[in-house]
Every structure is written in C-alpha cells, then in structure tokens.
Design a protein around this motif. Structure first.
Motif, PDB file in Angstrom:
ATOM      1  N   THR A 161       0.853  -1.188   0.000  1.00  0.00           N
ATOM      2  CA  THR A 161       0.000   0.000   0.000  1.00  0.00           C
ATOM      3  C   THR A 161       0.887   1.236   0.000  1.00  0.00           C
ATOM      4  N   THR A 162       0.674   2.104  -0.978  1.00  0.00           N
ATOM      5  CA  THR A 162       1.455   3.332  -1.090  1.00  0.00           C
ATOM      6  C   THR A 162       0.498   4.514  -0.998  1.00  0.00           C
ATOM      7  N   HIS A 197       2.065   6.454  -9.101  1.00  0.00           N
ATOM      8  CA  HIS A 197       2.797   5.429  -8.364  1.00  0.00           C
ATOM      9  C   HIS A 197       2.160   5.086  -7.021  1.00  0.00           C
ATOM     10  N   THR A 198       0.986   5.614  -6.742  1.00  0.00           N
ATOM     11  CA  THR A 198       0.384   5.402  -5.427  1.00  0.00           C
ATOM     12  C   THR A 198      -0.914   4.618  -5.530  1.00  0.00           C
ATOM     13  N   THR A 199      -1.271   3.954  -4.431  1.00  0.00           N
ATOM     14  CA  THR A 199      -2.506   3.169  -4.399  1.00  0.00           C
ATOM     15  C   THR A 199      -3.604   3.855  -3.597  1.00  0.00           C
ATOM     16  N   ALA A 232      -9.530   6.374  -2.997  1.00  0.00           N
ATOM     17  CA  ALA A 232      -9.520   7.830  -2.832  1.00  0.00           C
ATOM     18  C   ALA A 232     -10.277   8.177  -1.555  1.00  0.00           C
ATOM     19  N   VAL A 233      -9.623   8.940  -0.668  1.00  0.00           N
ATOM     20  CA  VAL A 233     -10.230   9.366   0.595  1.00  0.00           C
ATOM     21  C   VAL A 233     -10.310  10.882   0.574  1.00  0.00           C
ATOM     22  N   ALA A 243     -14.924   7.868   0.997  1.00  0.00           N
ATOM     23  CA  ALA A 243     -13.906   6.973   0.449  1.00  0.00           C
ATOM     24  C   ALA A 243     -14.534   6.154  -0.672  1.00  0.00           C
ATOM     25  N   VAL A 244     -13.816   6.071  -1.784  1.00  0.00           N
ATOM     26  CA  VAL A 244     -14.270   5.298  -2.950  1.00  0.00           C
ATOM     27  C   VAL A 244     -13.083   4.486  -3.441  1.00  0.00           C
ATOM     28  N   ASN A 245     -13.310   3.197  -3.738  1.00  0.00           N
ATOM     29  CA  ASN A 245     -12.209   2.402  -4.272  1.00  0.00           C
ATOM     30  C   ASN A 245     -12.471   1.956  -5.694  1.00  0.00           C
ATOM     31  N   SER A 246     -11.455   1.393  -6.304  1.00  0.00           N
ATOM     32  CA  SER A 246     -11.531   1.030  -7.725  1.00  0.00           C
ATOM     33  C   SER A 246     -12.459  -0.144  -7.985  1.00  0.00           C
TER      34      SER A 246
END
Length: 324
Positions: A161-162, A197-199, A232-233, A243-246
């Motif tokens: 996790t980055t 480059h970030t998650t 994304a937070v 917060a929404v994720n892929s």
C-alpha cells in the motif's frame, strides 16, 4: 522484518501556547512537541501497535536532538533521520482560538532540512518492502526532496500500500523568478506524477482540487481513481469523509461530535488510524469511523504527537458515538 509503515516528509518542533484564546503577542508560555505531518502519522500508527519509521532530516542542533529523542520515545525508528549542517531545525508556532481558528506560523528559513532528503541516500529496499509507504505533497515542493520522493515511489512501484497525503501547503512552494509563489497549476504536474505510483490518495477539498482540478467530492474521488490510485479518501470537513475504491465500493461517514480544543494534528491521527485499518483489512466504513474517532480525540487535546490515541481510546469513542 519489514516495517508496517515508513513515512517520508516533514518534521519539526511545535511550540503551542499554553493559553487558549490569546493572541500570540500576549502568550506567556508554550509547550514543546514533536511536529510535522509525516512524523506525526508515524507516531499515530506506532501508538496503535504498528512498527513504524520515518525518513526525514533535521538541523544539527539541540532541537534536532530533541526530535530524535521524541521519535524513539514514541516507538518510531529514527535510523533514517539525519542532520543537515548549517540549516536549523524548523519551529512552528500556532495560536489557539477554538473551535476552528488555529493560525500557524512556520519558521523554515532559509530552507527546511526535511527538503534536503536526497534520492542517493534512500534505503530503497526498505521502502519497497514496507507494508505501507506514506509520502506527502510538501515533499514535492522543492529539490532535492521532490526527486527523492518521486524516485522512492517509482522504485516501490505500488508494492503493498502506497499512500499519497496530498498535503497542500502553498507557503512551502518556493517563489519563482518574478517573486510570486507558484500556485496549484505549477504543483499539479508533480502531483499527477506521484499519483501514478500510489494506491491510496488522501486529502481535503482544497487538496483534491490541487491534485485533480476538481472540487466536488465524488467527482474528485473519481478523478483520483482515474489518475491511478485504488482508493480515494476525501475529507469534507463538517460533512465527514468520503472513500471510494476502484472496485466500486464507497463509504461516507459523518464526523464524530467533539469539543475542539486544538484542531491541529487531527488529520495526522486520522492518517495513522487509516493505515492501521488498511493493514488490519477492515472494510471502508469501519476504517473511516475509527480514523474519524482518532482525529476527533486529538482535536479535543492541546498537543498533537503526544495526544495520539490508543486502540482502547478509539474503540471507546466509536462505541459512544462521541469523544467524551
């Protein structure tokens, strides 16, 4: 053994008034605390039982010595905290006017040592192996820190996790040749490169607008996902956190009621607990509720680093639905 969390970025000494509601010229006494967002996030996660370290630099002076002692006292590994001869350790003053006015005065001249992090001195293997790696927008504001931050992200290549803490501080971006400060348009290309480059991206409404050009929370979250992150937070102030994720999952959690004493540091407590929740494999809603509680607890206290809550304190606040 790999670290649970390595953060990279700002450190300094916070000098907070021991009188609230008093303008700085009339303040007569101050408390001294470890400060700097990246360092505070490492402290917050360590308080929750995580093995943490920070990559940063201080002055070669007594305040630098104090910061080493404070980090190790909080259980944060300081092996990558190195001195920069000739540059003083940064000091930050604030004024405290609860519930929502906390002016900051940064003393980071002629240059903050934490902006002297050099890519050639990084332990890239440790960065790659950490379960979570955390960088900040401030680290992109000047060289050589900018190149070092992007080099660390590129080498890690989204291993584990980055997290990119968008951390927009306009006063930290140097003046251009005309004497004007560079604004969001100048910063956005560096933010865009970091997002590749970030998650995980974390930011408030101002910060997501700097990163994406979009301010509406749901649209900004989608823009961050389109930029390459997996989560994304978006902090929305009184409206809570989104917060929404892929994978298409989302959660929106309201803030926890709290009597605010000093709002500074609440975001760092949120970040440390966010890391803890991600490492624990919690779902989005549980992670946000606990991170909100951690931030609210720190907002109810004067200090930042030494105010970071324990797991039991966070759990009690979540159960009660408020900070007592």
């Amino acid at each position: 053994m790999a670290y649970d969390l390595i953060t990279m970025g700002r450190i300094g000494v916070d000098l907070y008034p021991l009188q609230t509601g008093v303008p700085l010229p009339q303040v007569t006494s101050f408390g001294k605390f470890l400060g700097g967002s990246a360092s505070n996030v490492a402290v917050a996660a360590a308080r929750l039982g995580r093995r943490t370290a920070v990559i940063t630099r201080t002055g070669d002076d007594p305040f630098g010595t104090y910061l080493h002692e404070a980090l190790t006292g909080f259980g944060v590994d300081d092996r990558w905290v190195t001195p920069v001869p000739g540059l003083p350790t940064p000091v930050t003053f604030c004024e405290i006017f609860p519930p929502d006015d906390f002016p900051l005065y940064f003393y980071r001249q002629p240059k903050a040592p934490d902006l002297e992090i050099d890519a050639h001195e990084l332990d890239l293997d440790a960065i790659r192996d950490a379960r979570v790696f955390w960088v900040t927008g401030t680290g992109l504001s000047e060289e050589p820190s900018r190149t070092a931050t992007l080099a660390a992200l590129a080498h890690r290549a989204k291993a584990g996790t980055t997290v990119f803490d968008l951390d927009w501080r306009p006063m930290f971006w140097t003046r251009d040749i005309s004497g004007s400060r560079r604004g969001p348009d100048a910063a956005r290309p560096f933010y865009t490169e970091a997002l590749r480059h970030t998650t995980v991206a974390v930011g408030n409404l101002d910060e997501v607008e700097v990163a994406t050009g979009v301010r509406e929370p749901h649209a900004a979250a989608r823009a961050l996902l389109d930029a390459g992150v997996e989560l994304a937070v978006v902090k929305q102030g009184p409206k809570g956190v989104l917060a929404v994720n892929s994978a298409g999952e989302s959660a929106e959690v309201p803030p926890l009621p709290v009597h605010v004493l000093n709002g500074l540091g609440a975001g760092d407590a949120f970040g440390g607990c966010l890391v803890h929740g991600l490492l624990a494999g919690w779902d989005l809603e549980k992670t946000l509720r606990h991170a909100n509680a951690a931030g609210a607890i720190v907002a109810s206290r004067l200090e930042c680093s030494s105010a970071m809550p324990t797991p039991d304190e966070i759990e009690a606040a979540v159960t009660a639905g408020a900070v007592q």
